[in-house]
Design a protein around this motif. Structure first.
Motif, PDB file in Angstrom:
ATOM      1  N   LYS A 179      11.651   7.202   5.336  1.00  0.00           N
ATOM      2  CA  LYS A 179      11.716   7.733   3.965  1.00  0.00           C
ATOM      3  C   LYS A 179      10.432   8.405   3.494  1.00  0.00           C
ATOM      4  N   PHE A 180       9.287   8.121   4.128  1.00  0.00           N
ATOM      5  CA  PHE A 180       8.011   8.614   3.599  1.00  0.00           C
ATOM      6  C   PHE A 180       7.873  10.123   3.773  1.00  0.00           C
ATOM      7  N   ASP A 181       7.448  10.774   2.693  1.00  0.00           N
ATOM      8  CA  ASP A 181       7.048  12.173   2.756  1.00  0.00           C
ATOM      9  C   ASP A 181       6.123  12.440   1.571  1.00  0.00           C
ATOM     10  N   LEU A 182       5.385  13.520   1.650  1.00  0.00           N
ATOM     11  CA  LEU A 182       4.361  13.777   0.635  1.00  0.00           C
ATOM     12  C   LEU A 182       4.952  14.204  -0.703  1.00  0.00           C
ATOM     13  N   ASP A 183       6.186  14.701  -0.714  1.00  0.00           N
ATOM     14  CA  ASP A 183       6.750  15.171  -1.979  1.00  0.00           C
ATOM     15  C   ASP A 183       7.057  14.028  -2.939  1.00  0.00           C
ATOM     16  N   ARG A 184       6.967  12.781  -2.460  1.00  0.00           N
ATOM     17  CA  ARG A 184       7.190  11.626  -3.338  1.00  0.00           C
ATOM     18  C   ARG A 184       5.891  10.889  -3.679  1.00  0.00           C
ATOM     19  N   VAL A 185       4.764  11.485  -3.303  1.00  0.00           N
ATOM     20  CA  VAL A 185       3.468  10.910  -3.682  1.00  0.00           C
ATOM     21  C   VAL A 185       3.118  11.413  -5.076  1.00  0.00           C
ATOM     22  N   GLY A 186       2.800  10.482  -5.963  1.00  0.00           N
ATOM     23  CA  GLY A 186       2.520  10.855  -7.350  1.00  0.00           C
ATOM     24  C   GLY A 186       1.138  11.453  -7.534  1.00  0.00           C
ATOM     25  N   ALA A 187       0.953  12.158  -8.627  1.00  0.00           N
ATOM     26  CA  ALA A 187      -0.325  12.808  -8.920  1.00  0.00           C
ATOM     27  C   ALA A 187      -1.239  11.926  -9.764  1.00  0.00           C
ATOM     28  N   SER A 188      -0.721  10.785 -10.251  1.00  0.00           N
ATOM     29  CA  SER A 188      -1.562   9.911 -11.080  1.00  0.00           C
ATOM     30  C   SER A 188      -2.025   8.706 -10.260  1.00  0.00           C
ATOM     31  N   ALA A 189      -3.132   8.124 -10.677  1.00  0.00           N
ATOM     32  CA  ALA A 189      -3.740   7.015  -9.940  1.00  0.00           C
ATOM     33  C   ALA A 189      -2.828   5.787  -9.917  1.00  0.00           C
ATOM     34  N   GLY A 190      -2.838   5.064  -8.808  1.00  0.00           N
ATOM     35  CA  GLY A 190      -2.102   3.809  -8.709  1.00  0.00           C
ATOM     36  C   GLY A 190      -2.974   2.659  -9.192  1.00  0.00           C
ATOM     37  N   VAL A 191      -2.358   1.680  -9.827  1.00  0.00           N
ATOM     38  CA  VAL A 191      -3.092   0.510 -10.330  1.00  0.00           C
ATOM     39  C   VAL A 191      -2.784  -0.688  -9.431  1.00  0.00           C
TER      40      VAL A 191
ATOM     41  N   LEU B 122       0.824  -1.211   0.000  1.00  0.00           N
ATOM     42  CA  LEU B 122       0.000   0.000   0.000  1.00  0.00           C
ATOM     43  C   LEU B 122       0.857   1.259   0.000  1.00  0.00           C
ATOM     44  N   ALA B 123       1.982   1.218   0.705  1.00  0.00           N
ATOM     45  CA  ALA B 123       2.871   2.384   0.726  1.00  0.00           C
ATOM     46  C   ALA B 123       3.398   2.695  -0.672  1.00  0.00           C
ATOM     47  N   ARG B 124       3.663   1.650  -1.446  1.00  0.00           N
ATOM     48  CA  ARG B 124       4.212   1.841  -2.797  1.00  0.00           C
ATOM     49  C   ARG B 124       3.130   2.149  -3.829  1.00  0.00           C
ATOM     50  N   LEU B 125       1.874   2.105  -3.408  1.00  0.00           N
ATOM     51  CA  LEU B 125       0.764   2.345  -4.331  1.00  0.00           C
ATOM     52  C   LEU B 125       0.486   3.850  -4.385  1.00  0.00           C
ATOM     53  N   GLY B 126       1.316   4.550  -5.131  1.00  0.00           N
ATOM     54  CA  GLY B 126       1.176   6.005  -5.247  1.00  0.00           C
ATOM     55  C   GLY B 126       2.350   6.767  -4.672  1.00  0.00           C
ATOM     56  N   TRP B 127       3.248   6.062  -3.974  1.00  0.00           N
ATOM     57  CA  TRP B 127       4.452   6.709  -3.414  1.00  0.00           C
ATOM     58  C   TRP B 127       5.653   5.887  -3.853  1.00  0.00           C
ATOM     59  N   SER B 128       6.766   6.544  -4.088  1.00  0.00           N
ATOM     60  CA  SER B 128       7.961   5.806  -4.515  1.00  0.00           C
ATOM     61  C   SER B 128       9.203   6.407  -3.883  1.00  0.00           C
ATOM     62  N   TYR B 129      10.228   5.569  -3.828  1.00  0.00           N
ATOM     63  CA  TYR B 129      11.536   6.030  -3.356  1.00  0.00           C
ATOM     64  C   TYR B 129      12.577   5.375  -4.262  1.00  0.00           C
ATOM     65  N   GLY B 130      12.830   6.040  -5.373  1.00  0.00           N
ATOM     66  CA  GLY B 130      13.713   5.453  -6.383  1.00  0.00           C
ATOM     67  C   GLY B 130      13.095   4.169  -6.915  1.00  0.00           C
ATOM     68  N   ASP B 131      13.943   3.159  -7.111  1.00  0.00           N
ATOM     69  CA  ASP B 131      13.474   1.872  -7.620  1.00  0.00           C
ATOM     70  C   ASP B 131      13.239   0.858  -6.508  1.00  0.00           C
ATOM     71  N   GLN B 132      13.391   1.285  -5.257  1.00  0.00           N
ATOM     72  CA  GLN B 132      13.252   0.342  -4.138  1.00  0.00           C
ATOM     73  C   GLN B 132      11.810  -0.155  -4.045  1.00  0.00           C
ATOM     74  N   GLU B 133      11.642  -1.463  -3.894  1.00  0.00           N
ATOM     75  CA  GLU B 133      10.319  -2.071  -3.801  1.00  0.00           C
ATOM     76  C   GLU B 133      10.015  -2.581  -2.395  1.00  0.00           C
ATOM     77  N   ILE B 134      11.024  -3.082  -1.707  1.00  0.00           N
ATOM     78  CA  ILE B 134      10.808  -3.719  -0.407  1.00  0.00           C
ATOM     79  C   ILE B 134      11.306  -2.788   0.695  1.00  0.00           C
ATOM     80  N   PHE B 135      10.418  -2.504   1.642  1.00  0.00           N
ATOM     81  CA  PHE B 135      10.731  -1.591   2.747  1.00  0.00           C
ATOM     82  C   PHE B 135      10.300  -2.219   4.062  1.00  0.00           C
ATOM     83  N   SER B 136      11.160  -2.157   5.037  1.00  0.00           N
ATOM     84  CA  SER B 136      10.735  -2.503   6.393  1.00  0.00           C
ATOM     85  C   SER B 136       9.859  -1.361   6.898  1.00  0.00           C
ATOM     86  N   ARG B 137       9.129  -1.614   7.969  1.00  0.00           N
ATOM     87  CA  ARG B 137       8.284  -0.566   8.540  1.00  0.00           C
ATOM     88  C   ARG B 137       9.127   0.649   8.939  1.00  0.00           C
TER      89      ARG B 137
END
Length: 468
Positions: free
Chosen positions: A284-296, A263-278
């Motif tokens: 790393k989470f912040d709003l400036d990395r939340v995308g403006a397009s819908a997540g699929v 769910l964290a990666r559904l609309g937010w990204s941090y480079g190419d990293q896919e797996i994140f511990s809590r």
């Protein structure tokens, strides 16, 4: 710096769905990242649709996902005095008024406006009547009729709304209960919420809410409207795309770590990293990395993540999580040490706990049933002699351990002049009933001598019967 205060405010009219969980997660992560406060609020003023069952389901889902809250849960139905106090402030300043128009009259006039090509909004009939409280009366907001209201959204940028397009919205219904738009503003003002992170289906509510903040002379929060989640067909995510309730994913054998990561990666990204511990998500989470397009929503990606977390988690923990699934299948009980050893062999092979509960059956049941195709292909009459020899070899083997077992099988294959697989695959079918399983010698070691010999003897009877 001002303390960050976010909130998640679900309506208890159903279970916590994937979209709501993603909204809750973004608020929780943002608060945790900034060392702020996360508030849980239950918006239960829809008395016809709100249920205790839904409240319990929402709280259970939040706890399962590990999203703890610093304040709450607050219930709007327990805050009616607060709403009345704020409502009176607006009435006293002439920014709200009583209206005695019946819903039927309002709807009729809306339809007439539509036919005349006008905006189908309330026509302000009671604006200047000076009415007081009375049976059947609502309280409306005196919305400015000129000018523009600007939403400076942290994700979508600036959005302008013409005030002339907005309605004199109802603030309090005739039953004395506040409406959504009024209650949410009062709650956020009184709880000092300064970041409102929510789905972009709320964008059209926001100008009305901004005007209410201004009328109450309260500071505006920062708004961040997150794009919706779409199904693979790029329509809004719904039940037809699979499970949309958080707890349905728990029931299907997903781990909370996997769902949170996904769910964290559904609309937010941090480079190419896919797996994140809590902890990494919090860092790393912040709003400036939340995308403006819908997540699929991609079910296969979620399965891949779940398989990763199943493989990485200690076998003892997986065994504990697996027990309810085993109980559903009425498998015979085994001690924890045995179950943990069996789980270890299945962790690299299973994507969900449901899959593992099916795959582990041969370790737990008294007798296995052969897959018909596997039995036809591998349990052939000519296997009788090698099986008898193997049974005798294993019966006299001490210690009965993986390393010694492999040596014995290799010797037998050499004596018969065949490859190891010619013996191993029929034995696999005899012990598990299927052709795909963990390593054969691991299986034999875990099942133990008594069970292995019993199943091989059953297989010998089966192949001898086929020879007749």
């Amino acid at each position: 710096m001002e303390q960050v205060i976010t909130r998640f405010a679900p309506s208890p009219t159903g279970y916590l769905h994937i979209g709501g969980a993603r909204t809750a997660l973004f608020n929780w992560l943002f608060a945790r990242h900034h060392g702020g406060k996360f508030i849980l609020r239950i918006e239960d003023t829809d008395r016809e649709r709100s249920t205790e069952e839904s409240i319990r389901a929402i709280l259970d889902a939040m706890q399962w996902l590990g999203m703890d809250w610093d304040e709450g849960p607050y219930y709007q139905t327990q805050r009616l005095d607060v709403y009345r106090d704020y409502l009176q402030r607006l009435l006293d300043k002439g920014l709200a008024y009583y209206c005695d128009c019946s819903p039927e009259d309002v709807e009729r006039r809306r339809q007439e406006a539509l036919k005349a090509g006008k905006k189908p909004k309330y026509d302000g009939r009671c604006r200047d009547k000076g009415l007081g409280p009375g049976p059947g009366r609502v309280v409306r907001f005196r919305c400015p009729q000129v000018g523009t209201t600007v939403l400076n959204d942290l994700i979508k940028g600036a959005i302008e709304f013409e005030n002339s397009e907005l309605d004199d919205l109802v603030l309090q219904r005739s039953d004395g209960y506040p409406t959504y738009n009024f209650a949410v503003v009062v709650d956020d003002v009184s709880m000092k919420v300064n970041y409102v992170i929510r789905g972009d289906d709320h964008v059209n509510n926001t100008p009305r809410q901004i005007l209410l903040y201004q009328a109450l002379e309260a500071p505006l929060p920062r708004f961040a409207h997150v794009p919706m989640i779409l199904g693979p067909d790029r329509t809004r995510l719904s039940k037809r795309h699979g499970a949309t309730s958080v707890m349905a994913y728990k029931d299907q054998g997903y781990l909370p770590e996997a769902l949170v990561n996904y769910l964290a990666r559904l609309g937010w990204s941090y480079g190419d990293q896919e797996i994140f511990s809590r902890q990494e998500l919090i860092e790393k989470f912040d709003l400036d990395r939340v995308g403006a397009s819908a997540g699929v929503f991609d079910q296969e990606k979620l399965l891949w993540l779940n398989a990763h977390y199943i493989k990485e988690k200690p076998a003892g923990e997986i065994a504990g999580l697996l027990k309810p699934f085993l109980a559903q299948r009425n498998y015979p009980e085994h001690d924890d040490a045995y179950l943990e050893r069996a789980v270890t062999t299945l962790q690299p092979r299973c994507r969900t706990l449901q899959e593992m509960a099916d795959a582990i059956a041969f370790y737990l049941v008294e007798e296995v049933d052969y897959d018909p195709k596997a039995a036809t292909k591998f349990l052939k009459p000519e296997l009788a002699a090698p099986l008898r020899s193997l049974i005798e070899t294993l019966r006299g083997m001490e210690p009965f351990q993986e390393e010694e077992l492999e040596k014995a099988f290799r010797r037998m294959a050499e004596e018969m002049g065949v490859k190891l697989g010619k013996i191993a695959q029929p034995v696999r079918v005899a012990l598990t009933g299927v052709t795909a399983s963990p390593g054969l010698f691991e299986i034999i070691d875990i099942l133990g001598k008594e069970t292995v010999l019993r199943r091989l003897e059953k297989a010998l009877e089966f192949v001898e019967a086929r020879a007749q």
